[in-house]
Design a protein around this motif. Structure first.
Motif, short mmCIF file in Angstrom:
data_model
loop_
_atom_site.label_atom_id
_atom_site.label_comp_id
_atom_site.label_asym_id
_atom_site.label_seq_id
_atom_site.Cartn_x
_atom_site.Cartn_y
_atom_site.Cartn_z
N LEU A 1 0.09 -0.41 4.10
CA LEU A 1 -1.18 0.31 4.09
C LEU A 1 -2.22 -0.56 3.39
O LEU A 1 -1.92 -1.19 2.38
CB LEU A 1 -1.06 1.64 3.35
CG LEU A 1 -0.22 2.75 3.99
CD1 LEU A 1 -0.09 3.93 3.02
CD2 LEU A 1 -0.82 3.21 5.31
N GLY B 1 0.78 -1.22 0.00
CA GLY B 1 0.00 0.00 0.00
C GLY B 1 0.82 1.27 0.00
O GLY B 1 0.42 2.28 -0.61
N GLN B 2 1.96 1.28 0.66
CA GLN B 2 2.79 2.48 0.69
C GLN B 2 3.30 2.85 -0.69
O GLN B 2 3.26 4.02 -1.09
CB GLN B 2 3.97 2.28 1.65
CG GLN B 2 4.84 3.52 1.84
CD GLN B 2 4.07 4.70 2.41
OE1 GLN B 2 3.33 4.54 3.38
NE2 GLN B 2 4.24 5.88 1.82
N GLU C 1 -6.76 8.19 1.46
CA GLU C 1 -5.70 9.20 1.41
C GLU C 1 -5.62 9.88 0.05
O GLU C 1 -5.50 11.11 -0.03
CB GLU C 1 -4.35 8.57 1.76
CG GLU C 1 -3.21 9.56 1.89
CD GLU C 1 -3.39 10.57 2.99
OE1 GLU C 1 -2.79 11.67 2.90
OE2 GLU C 1 -4.15 10.28 3.95
N LEU D 1 0.45 4.27 -2.73
CA LEU D 1 0.18 5.67 -2.39
C LEU D 1 1.16 6.61 -3.08
O LEU D 1 0.77 7.62 -3.68
CB LEU D 1 0.25 5.85 -0.88
CG LEU D 1 0.05 7.27 -0.33
CD1 LEU D 1 -1.33 7.80 -0.71
CD2 LEU D 1 0.24 7.28 1.18
N VAL E 1 -5.27 3.57 1.46
CA VAL E 1 -4.74 4.24 0.27
C VAL E 1 -5.85 5.02 -0.43
O VAL E 1 -5.68 6.18 -0.82
CB VAL E 1 -4.11 3.22 -0.70
CG1 VAL E 1 -3.69 3.91 -2.00
CG2 VAL E 1 -2.91 2.54 -0.06
N CYS E 2 -7.00 4.37 -0.56
CA CYS E 2 -8.15 4.99 -1.22
C CYS E 2 -8.53 6.29 -0.52
O CYS E 2 -8.70 7.34 -1.16
CB CYS E 2 -9.32 4.01 -1.22
SG CYS E 2 -10.80 4.60 -2.07
N LEU F 1 -6.86 -1.60 -6.24
CA LEU F 1 -6.25 -1.76 -4.92
C LEU F 1 -6.78 -3.01 -4.24
O LEU F 1 -7.99 -3.17 -4.07
CB LEU F 1 -6.56 -0.54 -4.04
CG LEU F 1 -6.11 0.83 -4.55
CD1 LEU F 1 -6.70 1.93 -3.67
CD2 LEU F 1 -4.59 0.91 -4.58
#
Length: 225
Positions: A57, A33-34, A65, A37, A62-63, A50
């Motif tokens: 993450l 996830g990082q 953010e 992002l 992520v979504c 995703l």
């Protein structure tokens, strides 16, 4: 067309990359996830896919953010969570659609195409078709500015059809939206729901606003009352 796939299952990720390259060409892939992002914030993607559960993450984090940061592209969530509350959480986080694992690649491609079609057509909070207005915030349908009382499932049916105005939705898609992916409903349940909605909202129309597409599903049509 550029797509990002974030999936920590290496085999599934490679399969998705392969099928997307054949269909849409441009694709980047990450396994956490990082990285997802950072890629989204520093590049331009028409769509990001995703996985819900990823290292560092989650897909939902992520979504949320990237939506806060102003990302306007499409977001498709891959999830093994079939509880309706989880699905609602994903949509509330800013996802445009979701697909339940395991899935067929043809279904994934269909969902990708649907999200990309809607990408440049943001969903209005009030959708008007003929003399009907559907308020997505208050969850109320108006006809000629008169409020019409609907049950939860009746509203969900109309919400899905109005958002996808003119697009034919399959019976399975509609059932999943109204009753959740783990539904055990039948075609008879859906037909009964459509019949109830038509009875409430179609008074004095020559044709129902909900059109039956034989062998496939339903769509709403704009026509004179």
């Amino acid at each position: 067309m550029k797509i990002l796939i974030a999936e920590d299952d290496s085999r599934l990720r490679k399969n998705i990359v392969h099928i997307i390259q054949k269909e849409f060409h441009g694709v980047d892939a990450v396994d956490n996830g990082q990285d997802a992002l950072e890629y989204i914030l520093f590049d331009e993607y028409d769509l990001v896919i995703l996985d819900w559960m990823m290292p560092e993450l989650s897909g939902i984090e992520v979504c949320e953010e990237v939506r806060k940061k102003g990302y306007k592209g499409g977001i498709l969530i891959l999830t093994a969570k079939d509880d309706s509350s989880n699905i609602i959480q994903g949509l509330d986080a800013g996802a445009d659609d979701y697909i339940l694992k395991p899935f067929k690649m043809d279904e994934l491609l269909a969902r990708i195409r649907a999200v990309l079609r809607r990408k440049d057509k943001p969903i209005c909070q009030i959708i008007q078709i003929d003399n009907y207005k559907l308020d997505l915030n208050s969850r109320i349908l108006y006809r000629d500015n008169a409020e019409m009382l609907l049950t939860k499932n009746e509203f969900l049916l109309l919400e899905y059809l109005f958002i996808n105005n003119g697009i034919v939705l399959t019976r399975e898609q509609i059932c999943s939206y109204v009753w959740g992916f783990d539904h055990e409903t039948t075609n008879n349940n859906l037909d009964a729901l459509v019949k109830l909605v038509r009875k409430k909202i179609d008074t004095n129309r020559s044709k129902s606003i909900i059109e039956n597409i034989r062998g496939i599903g339903f769509r709403v049509r704009s026509s004179h009352v």
